[in-house]
Write a protein that holds these residues in place. Structure first.
Motif, PDB file in Angstrom:
ATOM      1  N   UNK A  96       0.835  -1.201   0.000  1.00 14.55           N
ATOM      2  CA  UNK A  96       0.000   0.000   0.000  1.00 14.55           C
ATOM      3  C   UNK A  96       0.872   1.253   0.000  1.00 14.55           C
ATOM      4  N   UNK A  97       2.026   1.182   0.661  1.00 13.88           N
ATOM      5  CA  UNK A  97       2.937   2.324   0.683  1.00 13.88           C
ATOM      6  C   UNK A  97       3.366   2.717  -0.731  1.00 13.88           C
ATOM      7  N   UNK A  98       3.646   1.728  -1.586  1.00 16.07           N
ATOM      8  CA  UNK A  98       4.032   2.002  -2.976  1.00 16.07           C
ATOM      9  C   UNK A  98       2.851   2.579  -3.757  1.00 16.07           C
ATOM     10  N   UNK A  99       1.666   2.050  -3.489  1.00 18.97           N
ATOM     11  CA  UNK A  99       0.470   2.552  -4.165  1.00 18.97           C
ATOM     12  C   UNK A  99       0.205   4.010  -3.791  1.00 18.97           C
ATOM     13  N   UNK A 100       0.407   4.342  -2.511  1.00 15.70           N
ATOM     14  CA  UNK A 100       0.153   5.706  -2.065  1.00 15.70           C
ATOM     15  C   UNK A 100       1.176   6.683  -2.633  1.00 15.70           C
ATOM     16  N   UNK A 119      -8.450  19.692  -2.242  1.00 15.88           N
ATOM     17  CA  UNK A 119      -7.869  19.476  -0.917  1.00 15.88           C
ATOM     18  C   UNK A 119      -7.740  17.970  -0.697  1.00 15.88           C
ATOM     19  N   UNK A 120      -6.673  17.561  -0.052  1.00 20.22           N
ATOM     20  CA  UNK A 120      -6.395  16.135   0.133  1.00 20.22           C
ATOM     21  C   UNK A 120      -6.172  15.849   1.613  1.00 20.22           C
ATOM     22  N   UNK A 121      -6.762  14.767   2.088  1.00 25.58           N
ATOM     23  CA  UNK A 121      -6.551  14.331   3.466  1.00 25.58           C
ATOM     24  C   UNK A 121      -6.215  12.837   3.455  1.00 25.58           C
ATOM     25  N   UNK A 122      -5.061  12.480   3.999  1.00 24.52           N
ATOM     26  CA  UNK A 122      -4.640  11.083   4.096  1.00 24.52           C
ATOM     27  C   UNK A 122      -4.660  10.661   5.561  1.00 24.52           C
ATOM     28  N   UNK A 160     -10.522  12.392   0.494  1.00 27.27           N
ATOM     29  CA  UNK A 160     -10.001  11.769   1.711  1.00 27.27           C
ATOM     30  C   UNK A 160      -9.675  10.304   1.431  1.00 27.27           C
ATOM     31  N   UNK A 161      -8.467   9.897   1.799  1.00 27.60           N
ATOM     32  CA  UNK A 161      -8.047   8.500   1.644  1.00 27.60           C
ATOM     33  C   UNK A 161      -7.737   7.960   3.035  1.00 27.60           C
ATOM     34  N   UNK A 169      -8.135  -7.713   8.442  1.00 29.66           N
ATOM     35  CA  UNK A 169      -8.554  -7.265   7.117  1.00 29.66           C
ATOM     36  C   UNK A 169      -8.154  -5.812   6.906  1.00 29.66           C
ATOM     37  N   UNK A 170      -7.735  -5.526   5.677  1.00 27.08           N
ATOM     38  CA  UNK A 170      -7.385  -4.163   5.304  1.00 27.08           C
ATOM     39  C   UNK A 170      -8.650  -3.434   4.859  1.00 27.08           C
ATOM     40  N   UNK A 171      -8.882  -2.277   5.451  1.00 31.99           N
ATOM     41  CA  UNK A 171     -10.031  -1.442   5.089  1.00 31.99           C
ATOM     42  C   UNK A 171      -9.513  -0.170   4.418  1.00 31.99           C
ATOM     43  N   UNK A 172      -9.996   0.081   3.212  1.00 33.72           N
ATOM     44  CA  UNK A 172      -9.619   1.268   2.449  1.00 33.72           C
ATOM     45  C   UNK A 172     -10.869   2.083   2.134  1.00 33.72           C
ATOM     46  N   UNK A 173     -10.748   3.401   2.260  1.00 31.49           N
ATOM     47  CA  UNK A 173     -11.845   4.280   1.882  1.00 31.49           C
ATOM     48  C   UNK A 173     -11.315   5.448   1.068  1.00 31.49           C
ATOM     49  N   UNK A 174     -12.030   5.797   0.017  1.00 34.50           N
ATOM     50  CA  UNK A 174     -11.745   7.005  -0.757  1.00 34.50           C
ATOM     51  C   UNK A 174     -13.046   7.788  -0.814  1.00 34.50           C
ATOM     52  N   UNK A 175     -13.019   9.000  -0.266  1.00 31.07           N
ATOM     53  CA  UNK A 175     -14.224   9.821  -0.151  1.00 31.07           C
ATOM     54  C   UNK A 175     -14.075  11.089  -0.982  1.00 31.07           C
TER      55      UNK A 175
END
Length: 228
Positions: A96-100, A119-122, A160-161, A169-175
């Motif tokens: 995930x670090x490489x993807x980000x 605007x971006x929020x990680x 927002x990511x 389990x890995x939980x991912x959200x993109x808003x």
């Protein structure tokens, strides 16, 4: 005598059945490999579409005269984005670090185009960074959020990511913000491709859901948390 013949026949049958099963397994693996390759190709094509490149080059052109330093930065970001995307396009999964890192390069370039409209929020938990994710998955979701959210709002909005690990389990959200009016051409292509790749890699163990509210849309991915 009959017992011996039956034993030989049973052995031959068992060997033949095993051979057929191995052949089927090989065919399934080859089919999965070919399908994943095709799916990665479609994800790469979605990312490197002419419309995106046109916008990026227009950004560079607009900056050259009045802000040459920013123009050079835009070229550097675009070059880095193309390089990272092409590398990711050859991978099935990565950390995930490489993807980000790819996502942040993309958003850095888009920030030059949208200026204060983007605007971006990680919010990414440290233990989630090494989790394995399909290459270009988060990138596809973020591009979808920019295209269908920020770009269609006059005031822009926030992307927002979020990522964390819960119960293995890995939980991912993109808003992203929700915009009114008709959707642009190609709506749903990126999400459909992402769902297909998740199904190929993880079967029923992975999900991708999109919830659209009156003001915000959230794409949520869950999959088994394994280190890349």
């Amino acid at each position: 005598m009959l017992t011996s013949l039956f034993a030989i026949w049973a052995t031959v049958y068992a060997l033949a059945l095993t051979a057929f099963r191995l052949a089927d397994a090989d065919r399934d693996r080859l089919h999965l490999r070919a399908t994943l390759a095709e799916s990665r190709s479609r994800a790469l094509e979605y990312q490197l579409n002419p419309h995106f490149l046109f916008n990026a080059l227009n950004t560079v052109r607009a900056l050259i005269r009045d802000e040459p330093e920013e123009a050079r930065r835009a070229v550097t970001l675009l070059s880095g984005l193309l390089r990272r995307t092409l590398v990711a396009g050859r991978e099935t999964t990565h950390a995930l670090e490489d993807e980000l890192a790819l996502v942040e390069t993309y958003l850095g370039l888009e920030a030059l185009r949208f200026e204060d409209r983007l605007h971006v929020r990680l919010e990414v938990a440290a233990d989630a960074l090494e989790a394995e994710v399909p290459a270009l998955l988060v990138q596809t979701l973020v591009e979808n959020a920019v295209k269908h959210g920020v770009a269609r709002n006059r005031a822009g909005g926030e992307i927002a990511v979020r990522a964390d690990i819960q119960d293995g389990r890995l939980h991912l959200e993109v808003e992203n913000p929700v915009a009114g009016g008709p959707e642009p051409e190609g709506t749903g292509t990126g999400l459909a491709n992402a769902r297909e790749r998740l199904a190929l890699l993880f079967g029923d163990a992975a999900t991708l859901d999109l919830e659209v509210g009156p003001e915000r849309a959230v794409a949520t991915v869950t999959l088994p948390a394994t280190d890349a």
